[in-house]
Design a protein around this motif. Structure first.
Motif, short mmCIF file in Angstrom:
data_model
loop_
_atom_site.label_atom_id
_atom_site.label_comp_id
_atom_site.label_asym_id
_atom_site.label_seq_id
_atom_site.Cartn_x
_atom_site.Cartn_y
_atom_site.Cartn_z
N ILE A 17 47.05 48.43 33.95
CA ILE A 17 46.94 47.66 35.19
C ILE A 17 45.75 46.70 35.10
O ILE A 17 45.84 45.53 35.51
N GLY A 18 44.65 47.17 34.55
CA GLY A 18 43.50 46.29 34.33
C GLY A 18 43.86 45.14 33.39
O GLY A 18 43.46 43.99 33.60
N GLY A 19 44.63 45.45 32.36
CA GLY A 19 45.10 44.42 31.44
C GLY A 19 45.94 43.38 32.15
O GLY A 19 45.79 42.17 31.92
N SER A 84 53.20 51.91 37.35
CA SER A 84 52.34 50.72 37.24
C SER A 84 53.00 49.50 37.89
O SER A 84 52.30 48.58 38.32
N TYR A 85 54.33 49.48 37.99
CA TYR A 85 55.02 48.37 38.66
C TYR A 85 54.57 48.28 40.11
O TYR A 85 54.40 47.19 40.65
N ILE A 86 54.39 49.41 40.74
CA ILE A 86 53.96 49.43 42.13
C ILE A 86 52.57 48.81 42.25
O ILE A 86 52.32 47.97 43.12
N PHE A 87 51.68 49.21 41.36
CA PHE A 87 50.33 48.68 41.40
C PHE A 87 50.29 47.19 41.05
O PHE A 87 49.46 46.45 41.58
N VAL A 89 52.60 44.96 41.84
CA VAL A 89 53.01 44.23 43.04
C VAL A 89 51.89 44.24 44.07
O VAL A 89 51.59 43.21 44.70
N LEU A 90 51.24 45.39 44.25
CA LEU A 90 50.14 45.48 45.21
C LEU A 90 48.96 44.59 44.78
O LEU A 90 48.33 43.94 45.62
N PHE A 94 47.41 41.71 47.14
CA PHE A 94 46.05 41.77 47.66
C PHE A 94 45.06 40.86 46.93
O PHE A 94 44.14 40.32 47.54
N ILE A 95 45.23 40.69 45.63
CA ILE A 95 44.25 39.92 44.87
C ILE A 95 44.70 38.48 44.66
O ILE A 95 43.93 37.54 44.84
N PHE A 96 45.97 38.31 44.28
CA PHE A 96 46.46 36.97 43.95
C PHE A 96 47.25 36.32 45.09
O PHE A 96 47.82 35.26 44.92
#
Length: 122
Positions: A17-19, A84-87, A89-90, A94-96
């Motif tokens: 997710i960080g990647g 990780s797909y859920i994260f 999208v979130l 929230f960030i982009f």
């Protein structure tokens, strides 16, 4: 899955997710690619720090995933990684500041339910 194995799975997910975050941030720095600037974009990848960090995190995630596969069934770990797909999208929301259509929310809920069913111990 033992607590240790779950920890490795979680670390693999977090690094992936960080990647994704750093790859998106670096891609935004590059701007839109097209046929005229594709070669320049490929060359710019190695000079964009966010992209290099993103690639390194993805590499670390892959190493952790491989180590996890030596201990846990693919039929459990493979679907569990889809969380990780859920994260993603979130993070996009929230960030982009990306929108999340209703049908995508339904899809995310189905993914979450599927992961729970796959990793559930009887």
């Amino acid at each position: 899955m033992t607590l240790h194995e779950f920890g490795v799975l979680l670390l693999s997910l977090l690094t992936a997710i960080g990647g994704q975050f750093f790859l998106k941030a670096g891609a935004l720095k590059l701007g839109k690619a097209n046929a005229g600037n594709a070669v320049a974009h490929v060359l710019a990848i190695v000079t964009t720090p966010e992209l290099m960090v993103g690639l390194a995190l993805y590499g670390l995630s892959a190493v952790l995933y491989i180590l996890l596969l030596t201990r846990v069934k693919l039929s459990v770990v493979g679907p569990a990684v889809s969380i990780s797909y859920i994260f993603s999208v979130l993070m996009g929301y929230f960030i982009f500041k990306e929108s999340i259509p209703f049908n995508r929310l339904i899809g995310l809920a189905l993914i979450a339910c599927g992961v729970v069913l796959v990793v559930w111990k009887e």
